[in-house]
Structure formats: structure tokens, C-alpha cells
Design a protein around this motif. Structure first.
Motif, mmCIF file in Angstrom:
data_model
loop_
_atom_site.group_PDB
_atom_site.id
_atom_site.type_symbol
_atom_site.label_atom_id
_atom_site.label_comp_id
_atom_site.label_asym_id
_atom_site.label_seq_id
_atom_site.Cartn_x
_atom_site.Cartn_y
_atom_site.Cartn_z
ATOM 1 N N GLU A 28 11.023 -12.718 -14.827
ATOM 2 C CA GLU A 28 10.188 -13.778 -14.271
ATOM 3 C C GLU A 28 10.221 -13.715 -12.761
ATOM 4 N N GLU A 29 9.192 -14.292 -12.130
ATOM 5 C CA GLU A 29 9.161 -14.281 -10.676
ATOM 6 C C GLU A 29 10.325 -15.085 -10.115
ATOM 7 N N ALA A 30 10.731 -14.716 -8.919
ATOM 8 C CA ALA A 30 11.766 -15.449 -8.194
ATOM 9 C C ALA A 30 11.097 -16.166 -7.024
ATOM 10 N N LEU A 31 11.648 -17.302 -6.667
ATOM 11 C CA LEU A 31 11.170 -18.073 -5.528
ATOM 12 C C LEU A 31 12.338 -18.280 -4.585
ATOM 13 N N GLU A 55 0.824 -1.208 0.000
ATOM 14 C CA GLU A 55 0.000 0.000 0.000
ATOM 15 C C GLU A 55 0.859 1.259 0.000
ATOM 16 N N ILE A 56 2.067 1.174 0.537
ATOM 17 C CA ILE A 56 3.024 2.281 0.495
ATOM 18 C C ILE A 56 3.622 2.391 -0.906
ATOM 19 N N ASN A 57 3.969 1.226 -1.494
ATOM 20 C CA ASN A 57 4.592 1.201 -2.819
ATOM 21 C C ASN A 57 4.203 -0.111 -3.507
ATOM 22 N N PRO A 58 3.489 -0.058 -4.632
ATOM 23 C CA PRO A 58 3.080 -1.286 -5.331
ATOM 24 C C PRO A 58 4.247 -2.211 -5.691
ATOM 25 N N ALA A 59 5.456 -1.690 -5.771
ATOM 26 C CA ALA A 59 6.623 -2.525 -6.081
ATOM 27 C C ALA A 59 6.958 -3.473 -4.931
ATOM 28 N N TYR A 60 6.371 -3.269 -3.744
ATOM 29 C CA TYR A 60 6.640 -4.133 -2.595
ATOM 30 C C TYR A 60 5.755 -5.385 -2.582
ATOM 31 N N ARG A 61 5.054 -5.650 -3.675
ATOM 32 C CA ARG A 61 4.158 -6.813 -3.750
ATOM 33 C C ARG A 61 4.961 -8.112 -3.727
ATOM 34 N N ARG A 62 4.584 -9.003 -2.824
ATOM 35 C CA ARG A 62 5.171 -10.334 -2.767
ATOM 36 C C ARG A 62 4.301 -11.221 -1.882
ATOM 37 N N ALA A 63 4.534 -12.511 -1.969
ATOM 38 C CA ALA A 63 3.717 -13.465 -1.223
ATOM 39 C C ALA A 63 4.607 -14.386 -0.403
ATOM 40 N N SER A 107 16.529 -15.105 -10.102
ATOM 41 C CA SER A 107 17.644 -14.384 -9.488
ATOM 42 C C SER A 107 17.093 -13.131 -8.833
ATOM 43 N N VAL A 108 17.790 -12.675 -7.819
ATOM 44 C CA VAL A 108 17.402 -11.467 -7.094
ATOM 45 C C VAL A 108 18.657 -10.653 -6.808
ATOM 46 N N THR A 109 18.444 -9.409 -6.489
ATOM 47 C CA THR A 109 19.531 -8.560 -6.023
ATOM 48 C C THR A 109 19.314 -8.323 -4.542
ATOM 49 N N ALA A 110 20.275 -8.750 -3.731
ATOM 50 C CA ALA A 110 20.206 -8.491 -2.295
ATOM 51 C C ALA A 110 20.672 -7.060 -2.057
ATOM 52 N N LEU A 111 19.965 -6.367 -1.198
ATOM 53 C CA LEU A 111 20.293 -4.984 -0.836
ATOM 54 C C LEU A 111 20.762 -4.982 0.613
ATOM 55 N N VAL A 134 7.508 -15.630 -2.875
ATOM 56 C CA VAL A 134 7.435 -15.357 -4.306
ATOM 57 C C VAL A 134 7.637 -13.866 -4.489
ATOM 58 N N LEU A 135 8.599 -13.500 -5.314
ATOM 59 C CA LEU A 135 8.890 -12.105 -5.601
ATOM 60 C C LEU A 135 8.669 -11.891 -7.098
ATOM 61 N N PRO A 136 7.538 -11.257 -7.469
ATOM 62 C CA PRO A 136 7.262 -11.046 -8.894
ATOM 63 C C PRO A 136 8.338 -10.200 -9.570
ATOM 64 N N ALA A 137 8.441 -10.339 -10.881
ATOM 65 C CA ALA A 137 9.387 -9.533 -11.660
ATOM 66 C C ALA A 137 9.134 -8.061 -11.395
ATOM 67 N N GLY A 138 10.199 -7.303 -11.176
ATOM 68 C CA GLY A 138 10.091 -5.865 -10.947
ATOM 69 C C GLY A 138 9.720 -5.481 -9.533
ATOM 70 N N CYS A 139 9.505 -6.440 -8.656
ATOM 71 C CA CYS A 139 9.106 -6.124 -7.275
ATOM 72 C C CYS A 139 10.293 -6.257 -6.321
ATOM 73 N N GLU A 140 10.093 -5.779 -5.100
ATOM 74 C CA GLU A 140 11.171 -5.839 -4.121
ATOM 75 C C GLU A 140 10.631 -5.990 -2.710
ATOM 76 N N GLY A 141 11.458 -6.555 -1.880
ATOM 77 C CA GLY A 141 11.233 -6.544 -0.443
ATOM 78 C C GLY A 141 12.030 -5.369 0.083
#
Length: 178
Positions: free
Chosen positions: A136-139, A34-42, A96-100, A71-78
């Protein structure tokens, strides 16, 4: 003193979590989305409830740590967050993901690309986040090193930290009966 006879059925009921009995929880972190749609994940919990303390009775009771898949959809982030009491492990199963990584009190955010079967462990007191830059989504497997970790904090001044502070005040007022 008599010992109870071992029951495989009872053991399985207590200590086995099957995929067919789980479902992706897209709502557990909805407040971030709700703060940022890019934070969508399950999240799909297996052992313990994690730091969110989601009321999920369909998990193996945690004794020492929590374990879930995410599950981290393409273009999304935690988003960047900090656990002050536990290490957190991200293990990439698919994609693949990028760790921050950001040290508390510092401005620089370090990026580490993780591919399938790569793993990162973030110690307590270090901001960590993940981002899916792929198509693609990452798991991932996500593991926290305590039965019930403290709720995470977010970088000072961020919208998520402001929301966390507001919610903490609201909870405190409810507890005090105000």
C-alpha cells in the motif's frame, strides 16, 4: 507609534494551510520518474517550496524550514540524494518505508525500516532515500531545515547525477546568454 489591530482573518490567510486547498503534485519530481518509473511519488507542500523550488504560491511562506507531505506508492522509491546544507526529516504517517542511508564516498547502502509514526533525520552530507516495500502507499511528512535548501546531488555516475549536471550546464548557458 500606533499598533495595527490583530486580525484573525489576516493571520489565518498568512499562516494556515488547509488540506482542502492543496493538491498532490505528481510532476515536481517527474524528471526522476523519467529516469526510472520506480521514482514515482507526489508532494503536497504546506510551508515553503522545498529544495525543488517549485513555483507554488499556495504555501505558508517559510521562515526557517520547509514542510510537505509525500505519497510514496507501493514499490516506488525516492532515490538516494544528498543535501549539502540541511538536514532532512522523514516522518511516516501511514504505511512503512525503508530509509536508505549511504555515507558520501562509500559503497554500502544501509537500510532502516520505519513504521507508522517513526521518524528519521538525515544530517547534511549524507545520502538519503526512501523505498516503499509494502503493498500500500505510504504517506510521510518531509521537512528540510532551511527556507530554500540547495538543490540536492545524486551519487556520482548515476543517471540522475548526470541529468543534474547536464541541466546545471544548460541553466548556466541560458544565464550567460549562450
Amino acid at each position: 507609534m500606533s499598533q495595527e489591530k490583530f486580525s484573525l482573518e489576516a493571520f489565518e490567510n498568512k499562516y494556515v494551510a488547509r488540506l482542502k486547498d492543496r493538491s498532490l503534485d505528481w510532476n515536481v519530481l517527474k524528471f526522476q520518474e523519467e529516469i526510472n518509473p520506480a521514482y514515482r511519488r507526489a508532494q503536497m507542500r504546506y510551508i515553503g517550496r522545498g529544495a525543488t523550488a517549485n513555483n507554488d504560491a499556495n504555501v505558508i511562506a517559510a521562515e526557517h524550514f520547509t514542510l510537505s507531505t509525500m505519497v510514496l506508492p507501493a514499490g516506488c522509491e525516492g532515490p538516494l540524494h544528498l543535501h549539502d546544507d540541511v538536514e532532512e526529516v522523514f516522518f511516516v504517517i501511514k504505511g512503512s518505508v525503508t530509509a536508505l542511508i549511504q555515507e558520501e564516498g562509500e559503497n554500502e547502502i544501509h537500510e532502516i525500516v520505519l513504521n507508522e509514526r517513526d521518524c528519521i533525520s538525515s544530517p547534511p552530507g549524507v545520502y538519503r532515500g526512501i523505498r516503499n516495500d509494502g503493498d500500500e502507499e505510504a504517506l510521510m511528512l518531509v521537512m528540510l531545515g532551511a527556507v530554500k535548501p540547495n538543490l540536492p546531488t545524486y551519487p556520482r555516475g548515476s543517471a540522475l547525477e548526470e541529468l543534474r549536471i547536464q541541466r546545471a550546464k544548460e541553466r548556466e548557458a541560458i544565464i550567460k546568454g549562450n
